[in-house]
Write an enzyme that holds these catalytic residues in place. Structure first.
Site, PDB file in Angstrom:
ATOM      1  N   LYS A 141       6.881   8.212   9.961  1.00  0.00           N
ATOM      2  CA  LYS A 141       5.833   7.889  10.930  1.00  0.00           C
ATOM      3  C   LYS A 141       6.252   8.389  12.320  1.00  0.00           C
ATOM      4  O   LYS A 141       7.450   8.479  12.622  1.00  0.00           O
ATOM      5  CB  LYS A 141       5.577   6.380  10.949  1.00  0.00           C
ATOM      6  CG  LYS A 141       5.261   5.781   9.578  1.00  0.00           C
ATOM      7  CD  LYS A 141       3.821   6.024   9.163  1.00  0.00           C
ATOM      8  CE  LYS A 141       3.470   5.697   7.723  1.00  0.00           C
ATOM      9  NZ  LYS A 141       3.881   4.482   7.131  1.00  0.00           N
ATOM     10  N   THR A 158      -6.986  -0.967   8.059  1.00  0.00           N
ATOM     11  CA  THR A 158      -6.529  -0.104   9.148  1.00  0.00           C
ATOM     12  C   THR A 158      -7.709   0.383   9.983  1.00  0.00           C
ATOM     13  O   THR A 158      -8.856   0.401   9.500  1.00  0.00           O
ATOM     14  CB  THR A 158      -5.778   1.113   8.552  1.00  0.00           C
ATOM     15  OG1 THR A 158      -5.658   2.131   9.537  1.00  0.00           O
ATOM     16  CG2 THR A 158      -6.533   1.731   7.378  1.00  0.00           C
ATOM     17  N   ASP A 159      -7.428   0.845  11.198  1.00  0.00           N
ATOM     18  CA  ASP A 159      -8.502   1.426  12.025  1.00  0.00           C
ATOM     19  C   ASP A 159      -8.936   2.794  11.494  1.00  0.00           C
ATOM     20  O   ASP A 159      -9.987   3.304  11.862  1.00  0.00           O
ATOM     21  CB  ASP A 159      -8.079   1.523  13.503  1.00  0.00           C
ATOM     22  CG  ASP A 159      -6.828   2.351  13.748  1.00  0.00           C
ATOM     23  OD1 ASP A 159      -6.218   2.840  12.774  1.00  0.00           O
ATOM     24  OD2 ASP A 159      -6.438   2.511  14.927  1.00  0.00           O
ATOM     25  N   GLU A 160      -8.121   3.375  10.598  1.00  0.00           N
ATOM     26  CA  GLU A 160      -8.442   4.729  10.134  1.00  0.00           C
ATOM     27  C   GLU A 160      -9.704   4.784   9.279  1.00  0.00           C
ATOM     28  O   GLU A 160     -10.259   5.858   9.065  1.00  0.00           O
ATOM     29  CB  GLU A 160      -7.258   5.312   9.348  1.00  0.00           C
ATOM     30  CG  GLU A 160      -5.999   5.373  10.176  1.00  0.00           C
ATOM     31  CD  GLU A 160      -5.017   6.424   9.700  1.00  0.00           C
ATOM     32  OE1 GLU A 160      -5.420   7.324   8.943  1.00  0.00           O
ATOM     33  OE2 GLU A 160      -3.845   6.341  10.106  1.00  0.00           O
ATOM     34  N   ALA A 220       0.847  -1.195   0.000  1.00  0.00           N
ATOM     35  CA  ALA A 220       0.000   0.000   0.000  1.00  0.00           C
ATOM     36  C   ALA A 220       0.879   1.239   0.000  1.00  0.00           C
ATOM     37  O   ALA A 220       2.054   1.181   0.354  1.00  0.00           O
ATOM     38  CB  ALA A 220      -0.891   0.019   1.243  1.00  0.00           C
ATOM     39  N   LYS A 269      -8.100   3.031   1.692  1.00  0.00           N
ATOM     40  CA  LYS A 269      -8.095   1.751   2.402  1.00  0.00           C
ATOM     41  C   LYS A 269      -9.542   1.256   2.606  1.00  0.00           C
ATOM     42  O   LYS A 269      -9.800   0.055   2.583  1.00  0.00           O
ATOM     43  CB  LYS A 269      -7.386   1.865   3.752  1.00  0.00           C
ATOM     44  CG  LYS A 269      -5.895   2.129   3.661  1.00  0.00           C
ATOM     45  CD  LYS A 269      -5.125   1.017   2.982  1.00  0.00           C
ATOM     46  CE  LYS A 269      -5.054  -0.248   3.799  1.00  0.00           C
ATOM     47  NZ  LYS A 269      -4.188  -1.277   3.125  1.00  0.00           N
ATOM     48  N   ARG A 276      -2.483  18.873  11.038  1.00  0.00           N
ATOM     49  CA  ARG A 276      -2.695  18.210   9.738  1.00  0.00           C
ATOM     50  C   ARG A 276      -4.143  18.469   9.309  1.00  0.00           C
ATOM     51  O   ARG A 276      -5.056  18.323  10.148  1.00  0.00           O
ATOM     52  CB  ARG A 276      -2.451  16.723   9.938  1.00  0.00           C
ATOM     53  CG  ARG A 276      -2.942  15.842   8.824  1.00  0.00           C
ATOM     54  CD  ARG A 276      -3.011  14.395   9.284  1.00  0.00           C
ATOM     55  NE  ARG A 276      -1.717  13.746   9.277  1.00  0.00           N
ATOM     56  CZ  ARG A 276      -1.486  12.558   9.848  1.00  0.00           C
ATOM     57  NH1 ARG A 276      -2.442  11.920  10.488  1.00  0.00           N
ATOM     58  NH2 ARG A 276      -0.300  12.014   9.782  1.00  0.00           N
ATOM     59  N   TYR A 314      -5.827   8.685   2.418  1.00  0.00           N
ATOM     60  CA  TYR A 314      -5.296   7.346   2.725  1.00  0.00           C
ATOM     61  C   TYR A 314      -6.420   6.460   3.265  1.00  0.00           C
ATOM     62  O   TYR A 314      -6.644   5.343   2.785  1.00  0.00           O
ATOM     63  CB  TYR A 314      -4.159   7.450   3.747  1.00  0.00           C
ATOM     64  CG  TYR A 314      -3.837   6.131   4.426  1.00  0.00           C
ATOM     65  CD1 TYR A 314      -3.228   5.091   3.724  1.00  0.00           C
ATOM     66  CD2 TYR A 314      -4.147   5.917   5.775  1.00  0.00           C
ATOM     67  CE1 TYR A 314      -2.941   3.869   4.343  1.00  0.00           C
ATOM     68  CE2 TYR A 314      -3.862   4.704   6.400  1.00  0.00           C
ATOM     69  CZ  TYR A 314      -3.262   3.685   5.677  1.00  0.00           C
ATOM     70  OH  TYR A 314      -2.985   2.475   6.293  1.00  0.00           O
TER      71      TYR A 314
END
Ligand code: NAD
Length: 359
Positions: A206, A141-143, A89, A171, A299, A167
């Site tokens: 990260k 992902t949890d996002e 990814a 996902k 952000r 992102y």
């Protein structure tokens, strides 16, 4: 078992492949005959992380793109895979704000091509092969769930998606496709939603490796907004063991949440990292977190809190996170301190500059 692993030169893939080839004592599963590591080797890839495994005849690296349908068809026909573990990814939220197209291409279109290749493969498997389990493990992902209010219960597998950055949206698209391939074509897909991973060999864009590298260089630590955004932190090897458990015992069509039961604000993470790095520095080089932190504009679309409920995988597959923030952060700091040459090599590709500011 023959496995197609995508993104095996990335952070999670490079740790997971070790567990796959050499599962620890007490881990269940079938012996692995072959792992084909399909990786495009983008800026985020680190083939050095697998250099010590280059002599293992079971591991075959293939440099290529998951969007290349011909390559995928060729790999499936030559290797007769029993499983796909799909990690490849574009993975950094800030970069998705600057250049979302690459995220849609790899994460959505690439996942579609992989699912198609797996579907064709399953259709044409021999009757004997069809008796064997095939699994497509779609790593999400949890996002995808979006932001959680401060006191709300953690997201469960039954919650709906509400992604807030490109992102997360890409996902979510990939996970929706996996779900659709299960319901429409009967492709045995499992979706894994992991929380924020940390550990050895993570690209220093990260939070955790970025902060460790900056603390070591004595640089100021840029903190987005007020630094009170909450993430659930999960050691990468705990995630790897969870993926292994899903691969061997997970139920097709299911979603499993994997979290570390370790919610911390970004500021709390930074304070812990400063304290851990200070343990290794001479007293006159130590700096306090208060002295190093510099608050910078937040952000865009920054989610306030992520937290996922991982009781289903604990209950059904007997998985539990082994690392706590204390043990996992300590080991992680130690790894970066012991691998300065790795940090140096990465610095050619990324020097800690701010990404993802554009609106
Ligand atoms: P990473 O960015 O470290 O590695 C991604 C790997 O995928 C790289 O080796 C890259 O070369 C490869 N890749 C990218 N585009 C490709 C393409 N088109 N074809 C083939 N290979 C390609 O990512 P990571 O942190 O290891 O994450 C792995 C997976 O886990 C991703 O799907 C990510 O969304 C998911 N995830 C990550 C986290 C986390 O905290 N890191 C948390 C939950 C889920």
């Amino acid at each position: 078992m023959r496995v197609l692993l995508t993104g095996g030169f990335g952070f999670i893939g490079s740790r997971f492949v070790r567990l796959l080839l050499n599962p620890g004592e007490g881990e269940s599963g079938w012996p692995v005959e072959q792992v084909v590591n399909l990786d495009k080797v983008t800026y985020a890839a680190n083939p050095d992380l697998l250099a010590d495994l280059s002599g293992d005849p079971r591991l075959l690296p293939v440099r290529g793109d998951i969007c290349d349908a011909e390559l995928l068809a060729d790999l499936f026909s030559r290797h007769d895979f029993d499983a796909v573990v799909h990690l490849a990814a574009e993975s950094h939220v800030d970069r998705s704000i600057d250049s979302p197209e690459a995220f849609v291409r790899t994460n959505v279109l690439g996942t579609f091509h992989l699912l198609e290749a797996a579907r064709n493969h399953c259709r044409h498997r021999s009757a004997a092969a069809k008796e064997k389990r095939f699994l497509f493990l779609n790593v999400s992902t949890d996002e995808v769930y979006g932001s959680l209010p401060p006191m709300a219960a953690a997201f469960t597998e039954a919650d709906g998606y509400a992604p807030n950055n490109p992102y997360a949206a890409s996902k979510a698209g990939a996970a929706h496709l996996g779900r659709a391939y299960f319901h429409t074509y009967g492709l045995p897909v499992i979706t894994a939603n992991g929380s924020n991973n940390y550990g050895p060999g993570q690209f220093p864009e990260k939070l955790i490796p970025l902060m460790i590298s900056k603390i070591l260089r004595g640089e100021t630590l840029p903190v987005y907004g007020d630094g009170l955004q909450v993430r659930d932190w999960l050691h990468v090897d705990d995630y790897g063991r969870a993926l292994l458990a899903m691969l061997h015992q997970g139920r097709p069509g299911e979603v499993y949440h994997v979290g570390g039961r370790c919610e911390l604000t970004n500021l709390e993470v930074i304070h812990r990292l400063v304290a851990l790095v200070n343990e290794h520095l001479p007293p006159d080089s130590r700096r306090s977190a208060e002295a190093l932190v510099r608050f910078v504009p937040d952000r865009p679309g920054h989610d306030r809190r992520y937290a996922i409920d991982c009781s289903k995988i604990e209950r059904e597959l007997g998985w539990n996170a082994r690392e706590t923030a204390d043990s996992g952060f300590r080991k992680t700091v130690q790894w970066y301190l012991e691998h300065p040459e790795w940090m140096e090599r990465i610095a050619d590709r990324y020097r800690g500059e701010r990404l993802g500011r554009s609106l």
